[in-house]
Design a protein around this motif. Structure first.
Motif, PDB file in Angstrom:
ATOM      1  N   ILE A   1       5.215  -3.077  -6.608  1.00  0.00           N
ATOM      2  CA  ILE A   1       4.270  -2.242  -7.357  1.00  0.00           C
ATOM      3  C   ILE A   1       5.031  -1.168  -8.130  1.00  0.00           C
ATOM      4  O   ILE A   1       4.793  -0.954  -9.325  1.00  0.00           O
TER       5      ILE A   1
ATOM      6  N   GLN B   1      -2.820   1.810  -4.970  1.00  0.00           N
ATOM      7  CA  GLN B   1      -2.364   0.741  -4.074  1.00  0.00           C
ATOM      8  C   GLN B   1      -1.252   1.237  -3.151  1.00  0.00           C
ATOM      9  O   GLN B   1      -1.245   0.930  -1.953  1.00  0.00           O
TER      10      GLN B   1
ATOM     11  N   CYS C   1      -2.054   1.414  -9.628  1.00  0.00           N
ATOM     12  CA  CYS C   1      -0.867   1.131  -8.805  1.00  0.00           C
ATOM     13  C   CYS C   1      -0.587   2.258  -7.815  1.00  0.00           C
ATOM     14  O   CYS C   1      -0.237   2.001  -6.656  1.00  0.00           O
TER      15      CYS C   1
END
Length: 164
Positions: free
Chosen positions: A50, A148, A145
């Protein structure tokens, strides 16, 4: 950073850009390198992937403004490649170094971007959008992102992300 863009369209985006620049570093704070590559028996993208995809995205976007720099992400992420099972991804420290290198340069060209520059065509596989639309999408994706990574922090037993 001072946010006073040539194009008023970029004002809100630049505020988010600055926040994301800082928030990524905060999201990665304290995560060890081994945990950064854990997928917890899933097919999910791990923290190293990521983070690498975010770094790659900023370097790629910078190319639209004539900033031609190499990044540790160049090979593993070229052509928007997805995660590769069993690949050895760059360390978080190396990724943060590249992030911290490109972010101020990209910020500077975004502040100085003209309306004409923002309206330039930007080719994406299967469609054509403007550079402004790509900047907008990239800004949205950075937030996604970081979220996440914040979730991965908790899944791996780390404390929640500190925004301050």
């Amino acid at each position: 950073m001072k946010t006073n863009p040539v194009s008023s369209r970029l004002y809100g985006i630049l505020i988010l850009f600055e926040m994301h620049t800082d928030f990524l570093i905060r999201a990665l704070n304290g995560i060890n390198e081994e945990d950064a590559q854990k997928r917890l028996d899933t097919k999910a993208n791990h923290i190293a992937w990521i983070t690498g995809s975010m770094v790659y995205g900023r370097y790629y976007l910078a190319k639209s403004f004539g900033i031609e720099l190499n990044s540790v992400t160049d090979e593993l992420f070229k052509d928007n490649r997805g995660i590769i099972d069993d690949a050895n991804y760059p360390t978080l420290n190396r990724l943060k170094k590249d992030w911290n290198k490109i972010s101020p340069m990209l910020h500077e060209v975004l502040i100085n971007a003209t309306e004409e520059k923002l309206d330039e065509a930007y080719k994406v596989p299967g469609m054509e959008i403007t550079l402004f639309e790509m900047i907008s999408f990239s800004t949205y994706r950075d937030a996604n992102c970081i979220g996440q990574i914040a979730l991965w922090r908790r899944l791996l037993g780390y404390s929640g992300m500190n925004y301050m």
